[in-house]
Write a protein that holds these residues in place. Sequence first.
Motif, PDB file in Angstrom:
ATOM      1  N   LEU A 272      29.325 -35.451  31.302  1.00 54.66           N
ATOM      2  CA  LEU A 272      28.427 -34.918  30.278  1.00 54.66           C
ATOM      3  C   LEU A 272      29.139 -34.773  28.926  1.00 54.66           C
ATOM      4  CD1 LEU A 272      26.662 -32.194  32.452  1.00 54.66           C
ATOM      5  CD2 LEU A 272      25.536 -34.181  31.429  1.00 54.66           C
ATOM      6  N   ARG A 273      30.380 -34.310  28.966  1.00 50.26           N
ATOM      7  CA  ARG A 273      31.143 -34.178  27.714  1.00 50.26           C
ATOM      8  C   ARG A 273      31.356 -35.548  27.069  1.00 50.26           C
ATOM      9  NH1 ARG A 273      34.151 -29.997  30.527  1.00 50.26           N
ATOM     10  NH2 ARG A 273      35.616 -31.577  31.262  1.00 50.26           N
ATOM     11  N   THR A 274      31.645 -36.541  27.903  1.00 49.48           N
ATOM     12  CA  THR A 274      31.866 -37.899  27.392  1.00 49.48           C
ATOM     13  C   THR A 274      30.620 -38.428  26.696  1.00 49.48           C
ATOM     14  OG1 THR A 274      33.499 -38.404  29.114  1.00 49.48           O
ATOM     15  CG2 THR A 274      32.421 -40.272  28.042  1.00 49.48           C
ATOM     16  N   GLU A 275      29.463 -38.221  27.328  1.00 52.13           N
ATOM     17  CA  GLU A 275      28.210 -38.700  26.738  1.00 52.13           C
ATOM     18  C   GLU A 275      27.870 -37.930  25.469  1.00 52.13           C
ATOM     19  OE1 GLU A 275      26.028 -41.351  27.690  1.00 52.13           O
ATOM     20  OE2 GLU A 275      28.002 -41.794  28.511  1.00 52.13           O
ATOM     21  N   ARG A 276      28.114 -36.641  25.493  1.00 53.37           N
ATOM     22  CA  ARG A 276      27.881 -35.828  24.295  1.00 53.37           C
ATOM     23  C   ARG A 276      28.729 -36.315  23.136  1.00 53.37           C
ATOM     24  NH1 ARG A 276      30.624 -30.175  24.644  1.00 53.37           N
ATOM     25  NH2 ARG A 276      32.372 -31.619  24.374  1.00 53.37           N
ATOM     26  N   ASP A 277      30.022 -36.551  23.393  1.00 55.41           N
ATOM     27  CA  ASP A 277      30.924 -36.972  22.336  1.00 55.41           C
ATOM     28  C   ASP A 277      30.653 -38.415  21.908  1.00 55.41           C
ATOM     29  OD1 ASP A 277      32.021 -34.483  22.622  1.00 55.41           O
ATOM     30  OD2 ASP A 277      33.821 -35.153  23.671  1.00 55.41           O
ATOM     31  N   ARG A 278      30.251 -39.255  22.852  1.00 54.83           N
ATOM     32  CA  ARG A 278      29.967 -40.663  22.531  1.00 54.83           C
ATOM     33  C   ARG A 278      28.791 -40.790  21.576  1.00 54.83           C
ATOM     34  NH1 ARG A 278      26.317 -44.361  23.914  1.00 54.83           N
ATOM     35  NH2 ARG A 278      25.304 -43.006  25.441  1.00 54.83           N
ATOM     36  N   THR A 279      27.771 -39.997  21.818  1.00 51.62           N
ATOM     37  CA  THR A 279      26.545 -40.099  21.026  1.00 51.62           C
ATOM     38  C   THR A 279      26.519 -39.163  19.824  1.00 51.62           C
ATOM     39  OG1 THR A 279      25.436 -38.412  22.373  1.00 51.62           O
ATOM     40  CG2 THR A 279      25.234 -40.698  23.083  1.00 51.62           C
ATOM     41  N   GLY A 280      27.354 -38.103  19.868  1.00 50.70           N
ATOM     42  CA  GLY A 280      27.320 -37.109  18.808  1.00 50.70           C
ATOM     43  C   GLY A 280      26.109 -36.208  18.887  1.00 50.70           C
ATOM     44  N   ILE A 281      25.449 -36.176  20.062  1.00 50.38           N
ATOM     45  CA  ILE A 281      24.233 -35.381  20.239  1.00 50.38           C
ATOM     46  C   ILE A 281      24.518 -34.221  21.189  1.00 50.38           C
ATOM     47  CG2 ILE A 281      21.822 -35.393  21.002  1.00 50.38           C
ATOM     48  CD1 ILE A 281      21.747 -38.373  20.415  1.00 50.38           C
TER      49      ILE A 281
ATOM     50  N   ALA B 203      20.050 -30.537  21.599  1.00 50.70           N
ATOM     51  CA  ALA B 203      19.349 -31.476  20.712  1.00 50.70           C
ATOM     52  C   ALA B 203      18.755 -32.634  21.509  1.00 50.70           C
ATOM     53  CB  ALA B 203      20.305 -32.004  19.649  1.00 50.70           C
ATOM     54  N   LEU B 204      19.489 -33.083  22.516  1.00 53.24           N
ATOM     55  CA  LEU B 204      18.999 -34.177  23.364  1.00 53.24           C
ATOM     56  C   LEU B 204      17.693 -33.787  24.054  1.00 53.24           C
ATOM     57  CD1 LEU B 204      19.790 -37.005  24.705  1.00 53.24           C
ATOM     58  CD2 LEU B 204      20.564 -35.602  26.633  1.00 53.24           C
ATOM     59  N   LEU B 205      17.640 -32.573  24.568  1.00 56.71           N
ATOM     60  CA  LEU B 205      16.435 -32.137  25.278  1.00 56.71           C
ATOM     61  C   LEU B 205      15.275 -31.861  24.331  1.00 56.71           C
ATOM     62  CD1 LEU B 205      17.772 -29.921  28.203  1.00 56.71           C
ATOM     63  CD2 LEU B 205      17.287 -32.354  28.117  1.00 56.71           C
ATOM     64  N   ARG B 206      15.580 -31.541  23.091  1.00 53.34           N
ATOM     65  CA  ARG B 206      14.491 -31.404  22.114  1.00 53.34           C
ATOM     66  C   ARG B 206      13.898 -32.782  21.804  1.00 53.34           C
ATOM     67  NH1 ARG B 206      18.186 -27.732  19.594  1.00 53.34           N
ATOM     68  NH2 ARG B 206      17.524 -25.569  19.842  1.00 53.34           N
ATOM     69  N   ILE B 207      14.784 -33.780  21.692  1.00 48.83           N
ATOM     70  CA  ILE B 207      14.340 -35.144  21.398  1.00 48.83           C
ATOM     71  C   ILE B 207      13.445 -35.675  22.519  1.00 48.83           C
ATOM     72  CG2 ILE B 207      15.119 -37.545  21.097  1.00 48.83           C
ATOM     73  CD1 ILE B 207      17.699 -36.358  19.858  1.00 48.83           C
ATOM     74  N   THR B 208      13.800 -35.320  23.769  1.00 46.90           N
ATOM     75  CA  THR B 208      13.087 -35.848  24.942  1.00 46.90           C
ATOM     76  C   THR B 208      12.122 -34.826  25.527  1.00 46.90           C
ATOM     77  OG1 THR B 208      14.933 -35.120  26.352  1.00 46.90           O
ATOM     78  CG2 THR B 208      15.018 -37.379  25.515  1.00 46.90           C
ATOM     79  N   GLU B 209      11.678 -33.894  24.700  1.00 44.58           N
ATOM     80  CA  GLU B 209      10.869 -32.777  25.197  1.00 44.58           C
ATOM     81  C   GLU B 209       9.621 -33.235  25.954  1.00 44.58           C
ATOM     82  OE1 GLU B 209       9.216 -28.476  23.610  1.00 44.58           O
ATOM     83  OE2 GLU B 209      10.014 -29.951  22.197  1.00 44.58           O
TER      84      GLU B 209
ATOM     85  N   HIS C 155      17.580 -33.023  37.598  1.00 51.31           N
ATOM     86  CA  HIS C 155      17.852 -32.563  36.242  1.00 51.31           C
ATOM     87  C   HIS C 155      19.057 -33.307  35.667  1.00 51.31           C
ATOM     88  CE1 HIS C 155      15.667 -28.406  36.698  1.00 51.31           C
ATOM     89  NE2 HIS C 155      14.861 -29.449  36.763  1.00 51.31           N
ATOM     90  N   LEU C 156      20.085 -33.458  36.473  1.00 55.28           N
ATOM     91  CA  LEU C 156      21.269 -34.184  36.031  1.00 55.28           C
ATOM     92  C   LEU C 156      20.919 -35.639  35.739  1.00 55.28           C
ATOM     93  CD1 LEU C 156      24.325 -34.361  35.534  1.00 55.28           C
ATOM     94  CD2 LEU C 156      24.611 -34.822  37.979  1.00 55.28           C
ATOM     95  N   GLU C 157      20.147 -36.240  36.613  1.00 53.14           N
ATOM     96  CA  GLU C 157      19.754 -37.636  36.431  1.00 53.14           C
ATOM     97  C   GLU C 157      18.973 -37.808  35.124  1.00 53.14           C
ATOM     98  OE1 GLU C 157      17.166 -41.131  38.707  1.00 53.14           O
ATOM     99  OE2 GLU C 157      17.495 -39.198  39.686  1.00 53.14           O
ATOM    100  N   PHE C 158      18.083 -36.856  34.831  1.00 52.11           N
ATOM    101  CA  PHE C 158      17.291 -36.945  33.603  1.00 52.11           C
ATOM    102  C   PHE C 158      18.202 -36.874  32.375  1.00 52.11           C
ATOM    103  CE2 PHE C 158      15.207 -34.934  30.010  1.00 52.11           C
ATOM    104  CZ  PHE C 158      14.105 -35.759  29.838  1.00 52.11           C
ATOM    105  N   VAL C 159      19.128 -35.926  32.367  1.00 51.38           N
ATOM    106  CA  VAL C 159      20.006 -35.744  31.208  1.00 51.38           C
ATOM    107  C   VAL C 159      20.901 -36.962  31.001  1.00 51.38           C
ATOM    108  CG1 VAL C 159      21.915 -34.380  30.253  1.00 51.38           C
ATOM    109  CG2 VAL C 159      19.976 -33.225  31.322  1.00 51.38           C
ATOM    110  N   LEU C 160      21.488 -37.468  32.079  1.00 49.83           N
ATOM    111  CA  LEU C 160      22.366 -38.634  31.953  1.00 49.83           C
ATOM    112  C   LEU C 160      21.586 -39.871  31.521  1.00 49.83           C
ATOM    113  CD1 LEU C 160      24.736 -38.180  35.033  1.00 49.83           C
ATOM    114  CD2 LEU C 160      25.274 -37.809  32.616  1.00 49.83           C
ATOM    115  N   SER C 161      20.383 -40.039  32.041  1.00 50.80           N
ATOM    116  CA  SER C 161      19.558 -41.184  31.646  1.00 50.80           C
ATOM    117  C   SER C 161      19.182 -41.100  30.169  1.00 50.80           C
ATOM    118  CB  SER C 161      18.283 -41.245  32.495  1.00 50.80           C
ATOM    119  OG  SER C 161      18.598 -41.482  33.848  1.00 50.80           O
ATOM    120  N   ALA C 162      18.884 -39.878  29.727  1.00 49.99           N
ATOM    121  CA  ALA C 162      18.540 -39.685  28.313  1.00 49.99           C
ATOM    122  C   ALA C 162      19.726 -40.003  27.416  1.00 49.99           C
ATOM    123  CB  ALA C 162      18.067 -38.253  28.087  1.00 49.99           C
TER     124      ALA C 162
END
Length: 229
Positions: free
Chosen positions: A15-24, A28-34, A61-68
Amino acid sequence: MVNRIPITEVIRARLRTERDRTGIAPSALLRITEKDRPKDLSISAPGLWIRGDLSSLKPEHLEFVLSAYEACPTTRLAPEIEASFREKLQSEIIRTGIRPQRLLGASCADKPQDLRADAVIRWMKGIGPQLAESYLAYLLDRYAKLPDIPSERAPISSIFRQKLHTERKRTGISSAGLLKEASDPPDSLTANVINSWLTGRAKTARKDHMDWVIAVYSAAPDQDDHQSP
């Protein structure tokens, strides 16, 4: 019984890797995919997973976040570009005497919705996720419109102190060494004065002294470059 799995360090690292890779940030990610977000997945949950405040989660829940996250492009800046942004922002804070908390306060009506002062401070200290390039450009643009500190004396901010510690470590030059090696040190500036900035004993200082010290340190080579082979 609700199916849950333990939150391992591997999950947190992913999760940290994806957060840092995207800068999101996760929130904020969950607001975008609300629209598509599971109703029982709160906006704050992924951040709690990463920090270790929760010990288990629903696999879906994990699958949704990683897919997003996987659907988001990579926006991480190259290290040298990120360092340049950090250097410019430090300089602007020192020049204006305005901290991010004040810059992005209630009167800042046009700031990006997810840009928060605490996130800026964490990024500047190197302990938070990278900020989006558009956020950094916004910060520098706002600072560029502000005047220099009007007073002869300026507050010694934590940002200035961090910059000074960084330059001392990079160059290997002590306060006394800086004054000894310089060709034009100000008459009333002593090593004890500079050390009082570093330790936090002094809360304000002459702005021209602060500017001079940073300028001389910035012009000095890295420690390895001026050591004898």
